[in-house]
Every structure is written in C-alpha cells, then in structure tokens.
Design an enzyme around this catalytic site. Structure first.
Site: not given
Length: 412
Positions: A229-231, A255
């Site tokens: 999660r996130s980066f 991403q």
C-alpha cells in the site's frame, strides 16, 4: 470530507491517525486536541503538539503498567507509538536531525513496550546480508503450529514496521492470518539509523525476508500474501516479479512506472535535459522548492532515495518501473485505487493489461467514504473488499498447482 486542520498537507496526514483510532492506535479526542494546537504551515508546532501528547500518554501507560493495569498500558503504548510516528513525518528532511531521532526512538520504544501486552505471539525479524537489511515483526493469532496464510506488509515511503500493526496486522489477525510487517532500504529505522536508501529492485529485499518467514512455525508456504500500500504499491508488485513464492498480491494504489509520470508532468524538453544530466537543470527546477510544503516533500523523498538534488531524485525515481517485467508476476493480483488518491498515476489499467496472471481491478469512491490516498478514512471498506478477494483466491483448489507451474518459469 471534513477538514480538521486548515492546511492540506497537515490535514492529509492527520486523518491517518483518525484511521488508526479504529484499530486501537489512537484516541479520537486526543487526536482532535492535538489538531487544535497545530498552527497551519508551522512544522515546529506539528512536531511539538504530537510529541507533547506522546510523552504524556507514554507516561500514563507506564503508570498503568506499574499498577497492574495491563489493558490501559497496552492501549496507551499503542497510542503513544502513533503520536510519536506523526511527529517524525515532517522532520525527515535531514537524517541527522536529533528531533527526528528522538521521535523515532520514542515511536519504537512505545511500540516495543506494547508488544508483551498484545495478547498474541510476536516475533522480531532482522535480515542482514547480501547488501540487504530489513527488520520487522511477525504477528500470529496463537502459538500453535497450525498452518495459516501470512500477510506480508512492506512499509511505504514514510511508514514503519511498528505502524504496520494497526495499519494491517490487526485485521489480518482478525481473519485468522499471520502478518509480517517490515521495513527495508529507505524505510523507517533502516533509513534513519543506517542511512540505507530505497532500491528499485525490491525483489532483492523480499526474497531473504520470505526465506526467514518460511523458517517460522505456523506459516503456510503455499499461502503467502503480499500486500503493498502507498509507495509499496510499487515495491510489492516489483518484488513479485522476481519472488514467485507469493500466492496472492494486493497493490493499493498501483504505481506502475514513475518515469512515465515524471515525463508527462515535466514535458519532453525537461525530460531530455534530465536524461542528458544537464548541469543547469536544477537552477530551472528551483521554483518547485519555493513553497515550504513542496520543499519539505521533495526533501524527505530525496533523503529516502539518497539523493541531494531534484534532478538526481527524478532520475533515480525514474528507475522505479515495472515496464517489461510485470508479466513475470505469477500469482492472482488485486489492483486497487481510491478516487482522488494523489499517488494514483492513472496506470491501474495499464498495469492490469501488462499482467499474464489473473488480475482483479477495483476503484474505491468518495461516495462510499473511501476516496483519497489509500482510501483515507475508509479502511474498513478496503479491508472488507481485499480480504473478501483473498479468501476466495486462497480457497481456489486450482491455485496451488498453477502457482507452482508459474514459479518454475525462469526470469528473462
């Protein structure tokens, strides 16, 4: 959504503590009282308000423990750990800053004080060797050797192994699963204490972590779940391109290729100068650092990547890409995003199209209360969907043979 601090950057970070409250990692009243003492745009007031509350709550937890009240002590230590973590957020621009180290040390110490009181077994992990350094915690529902699925949670840009407890482990434990939360290069104490920067080839980090995990009792080797999660929405799928012992992958938000994002935002002329290492480019990029919040954001990201200039940072970030290797992911994948998430580069479908493995895509919405970065305050919405998908995938009788066949495909 309601604004709690009249500063978008401060407010965006503040709601993470409100989310932690739903997992026992904060108290709503305490958090709102902190918000009232924070001056918009004033980084010193942010640090001071959080550390003052963290110190008070930690002292109260110590007194509760000494009087035999283990429940109040446990809750206090977990809250103090979250408040100390918040204090570090805008102090990460200088890895030698004593304020950063004081708050980070307080964060770890408060969490470590809570560990014996959590009510379930917790094992500390340290992996060191072959140019890899990682540390974390394995949380298990009980101390039996019964094989269980294990959720593996790598940290993101600014999270820590300790934060992973309320962010992910509490839910995994509720579902009867183990959870390993860990930080590697460029994350938490590996960055702050050892100054090891992020690396784009995160598969080199995950594989020795999995090696360690598979030595532990109660870990089903055929039910390892990688949750990024996130980066870590980049780090997790990147790791899965080279680590094929993973049974299921969750990316939130996906991403896929930072180079495309940088190139799109910078334009072709600036991109060409960046790739040519134009020595005059940083002077032209200087206006990007004019706003104090923008400057702070770039500086802590530069610190995490081990760079000292914007051009070096952008060139390094451009190496973080799944282009040409995403089809090496061999496990069922859930790719998600929250509506309006600043980290969503609009590449969810591009990522899904690049996979050879089965993929499910899902976008959470503001209307359901799950918009924003990593679904914002809608953590139960994310958990319900993600764990519903996981239970279906892990129960599939055809999953293991398919995964085993894919795991034998040599890397190209």
């Amino acid at each position: 959504m309601t604004t709690f601090i009249d500063d978008p950057e401060f407010d965006g970070q503040f709601v993470r503590t409100l989310s932690a409250a739903t997992r026992g990692g904060a108290d709503l009243g305490e958090a709102l009282a902190v918000a009232e003492r924070i001056v918009p745009g004033d980084f010193a007031s942010w640090y001071r308000a959080w550390t003052q509350t963290a110190e008070r709550v930690r002292a109260e937890a110590d007194r509760a423990l000494s009087s035999g009240d283990a429940v109040s002590a446990r809750r206090g230590y977990l809250r103090a750990a979250e408040y100390y973590r918040q204090a570090t957020f805008f102090a990460r621009t200088d890895l030698d800053d004593p304020l950063l180290h004081a708050a980070y040390d307080g964060h770890v110490a408060a969490f470590e004080a809570a560990v014996p009181l959590l009510g379930h077994p917790t094992y500390r992990m340290v992996v060191e060797g072959d140019h890899v350094l990682a540390r974390g915690y394995l949380f298990t529902p009980d101390d039996t050797d019964a094989l269980r699925p294990t959720v593996i949670l790598p940290a993101g840009y600014d999270s820590t192994a300790e934060m992973g407890y309320t962010f992910a482990a509490v839910t995994a434990l509720d579902h009867g699963m183990n959870c390993l939360t860990f930080e590697g290069p460029g994350q938490g104490g590996i960055l702050y204490r050892h100054k090891v920067p992020l690396r784009h080839d995160f598969e080199a980090v995950l594989s020795p972590v999995v090696d360690w995990l598979l030595t532990r009792p109660g870990v089903d080797p055929d039910a390892l779940v990688l949750l990024g999660r996130s980066f870590a929405g980049y780090l997790a799928p990147r790791a899965a391109t080279g680590e094929h012992r993973i049974a299921a992958l969750v990316c939130d938000p996906v991403q896929y290729d930072f180079a495309v994002t940088i190139r799109r935002r910078a334009g072709e002329r600036v991109w060409a100068r960046l790739m040519d290492h134009d020595p005059s480019l940083d002077a032209d990029l200087a206006p990007m650092m004019a706003d104090p919040h923008e400057r702070n954001g770039f500086q802590w990201r530069m610190a995490a990547h081990g760079t000292s200039s914007l051009s070096d940072y952008f060139r390094e970030l451009a190496r973080f890409s799944l282009v040409g290797i995403a089809d090496r992911i061999g496990c069922p994948t859930l790719a998600t995003s929250g509506e309006g998430d600043f980290a969503d580069n609009g590449q969810l479908q591009t990522f899904a199209d690049a996979l050879a493995a089965p993929v499910t895509s899902h976008t959470f919405t503001k209307a359901e209360g799950a918009g924003g970065h990593c679904e914002g305050l809608g953590q139960d919405r994310f958990d319900q969907y993600a764990y519903g998908w996981l239970h279906t995938v892990l129960a599939d009788p055809d999953r293991r043979p398919a995964r085993a066949r894919l795991s034998r495909v040599p890397a190209r």
